[in-house]
Every structure is written in structure tokens, then in C-alpha cells.
Design an enzyme around this catalytic site. Sequence first.
Site, PDB file in Angstrom:
ATOM      1  N   HIS A 196      -7.334  -6.068   0.298  1.00  0.00           N
ATOM      2  CA  HIS A 196      -6.387  -5.130   0.580  1.00  0.00           C
ATOM      3  C   HIS A 196      -5.056  -5.815   1.025  1.00  0.00           C
ATOM      4  CE1 HIS A 196      -4.339  -1.195   0.352  1.00  0.00           C
ATOM      5  NE2 HIS A 196      -4.104  -1.252   1.675  1.00  0.00           N
TER       6      HIS A 196
ATOM      7  N   SER B 250       0.843  -1.176  -0.084  1.00  0.00           N
ATOM      8  CA  SER B 250      -0.116  -0.044   0.083  1.00  0.00           C
ATOM      9  C   SER B 250       0.870   1.239   0.071  1.00  0.00           C
ATOM     10  CB  SER B 250      -1.022  -0.145   1.068  1.00  0.00           C
ATOM     11  OG  SER B 250      -2.250   0.744   0.977  1.00  0.00           O
TER      12      SER B 250
ATOM     13  N   ASP C  89      -9.983  -5.552  -3.833  1.00  0.00           N
ATOM     14  CA  ASP C  89      -9.386  -4.504  -2.820  1.00  0.00           C
ATOM     15  C   ASP C  89     -10.181  -3.045  -2.914  1.00  0.00           C
ATOM     16  OD1 ASP C  89      -7.848  -2.460  -1.591  1.00  0.00           O
ATOM     17  OD2 ASP C  89      -5.999  -3.284  -2.455  1.00  0.00           O
TER      18      ASP C  89
END
Length: 281
Positions: free
Chosen positions: A261, A113, A232
Site C-alpha cells: 500500500h 490513499s 496492495d
Amino acid sequence: MTQLRAVGDAGSASPTGGDVVVDGSPVHVVQAGSGPGVLLLHGSGPGTTGWGAWRATAAALSGRFRVVVPDQAGFGATPIPGEGRAGRDVWVSQAAGVMAALGLGTYAVVGHSMGGAVALALAAAYPDRVSRVVAVSSMGAPAPLSPGLDALWSARPSRDAARSLLRLLFHDEVLVTEAAVDARLAAMTAGEAAYARLFPPPRERWADDLALDEPTLASVVAPVLLVHGQQDAVTPLEQTALRLRSLLPDARLETIPECGHVPAVEHPALFLRTVEGFLQP
């Protein structure tokens, strides 16, 4: 200055943790294993720490690699240097400084991320040091702030918020157990003061800070593996990984169905096979 100590069991990893001083500020780091260096960079949710995010992955990789797992500035046990907030430049500088202080001249980087954006920026800034990049559910592409990311960054400690955050991160709600909620709430509470400085509203500017422009992405010479969950909701596939694949010179994308995610948690065996195959082609 580097100060490390044993931190507890991680399978056969025998991890050690402590502070590495970079530009006069301490960065908390856990290391495990031996071999080629692999830097693991965590994402940005409240309560996130390096070891908390990567413990299982680090334990698995430590049989073949020397894994380095920092808390990035403002997370876990790493303070924000000076006044104000930390951002991409600070996180990139600290990551490079940690690896240099540990004597690792070249290394691969796995970033999740926010950490994926930092990994790509690190590869662009230090092409002679970063050999490979695995960008997992990664930011880094020019993209608007998604509703999911806005919700993640705005979460503050409460039991309901911890539960909602886990539901946002995972596609499979079986993973949202009472124990997981308890653990997340405890981590969110412990890190609240520093985290409050990182993503104040309006939050679009912090997404912009983590976005690399097209010339920078085009300058990344290291091979890049993009790993992304198809469901996600924080970094939607179409806005992030697909865009990165089109802008990076040497990138391939592996998508994981029935996955949100955090692929390393939802599909750990598949995730590890994919990452290990890329790190040791």
C-alpha cells in the site's frame, strides 16, 4: 494567519513548520524547497501525519519544487474543526485554504490513499488551481470497503496492532522492524483521541464519503498519474486504480510489482523517478 518555524533536517530542504489558519481553524503545515507548488496529502491510518508519511519524498522533491505538507484535520497536530468528525469536504476545503493562504494560485497535488481521494476531489472542485494529480494507492472510485481498509481504520494502539498494521501496509516484511513498530505505536498513541472520531463503525459510510461519483471524476481536467502497488491489500488494484483509470478523462496507471500500500516507502527510488517525471514532463 500563517506561523512557521524551522522543524529539523530534511536533506537540503530546510523545512519550516507551523499553523496556517483556514476558516478560523489551525492546520499544521510543513514546507520545504522553492519552485512550483506541490501539495502532499497523506493517507488515513492511525498514527499518520503529513511529515511522517512524506518526509523522504518531500526532501527529494524540494530541490525542484516548493512542497507543502499538511496534517489533515484529525491527524497529527491539526484538530478537527468543531464537533463531530472531519470528512472529505473538510479535508478538501482545508487543502484549498492552505494553498490560497500560502499564495500558491496553481499547484500539483500528490495524494496517498485517502489523500488521493481528497486530491481528486480538490481537482474537480478547483480545476483552475490544480495542474496535475498523482494519486498513490488511491481511494476515490466507487468501491466497497475492503477488509484491509476496515482493518486499518479499526486499529487501536497496542504493540500487536502496530505490528499487524505495518504488515498490512507493506508487502515486504523486512520493513516491519522493531524500530518501525515502536515508532508506529508511539504515533498511534499520540493521535488516539482525535483518530477515534474519524472512522467509527459502521465504516462502509466513510468509504462512501471518500468515493467520487462518475460525473465528478469525469469533470477532472487535470492530468492524473495513478501509482499503485500490485499487492496492495488496503486499496486493491482492481477495485480502485483500474476503476479510476476508466473513469478519469486523462489518466495513466503505473503499477509496481512486489509492492503493497505504500510505494513511496517500499520502492522509493522508482516512486520518485515516476512522480518527478510526471510533475516535470
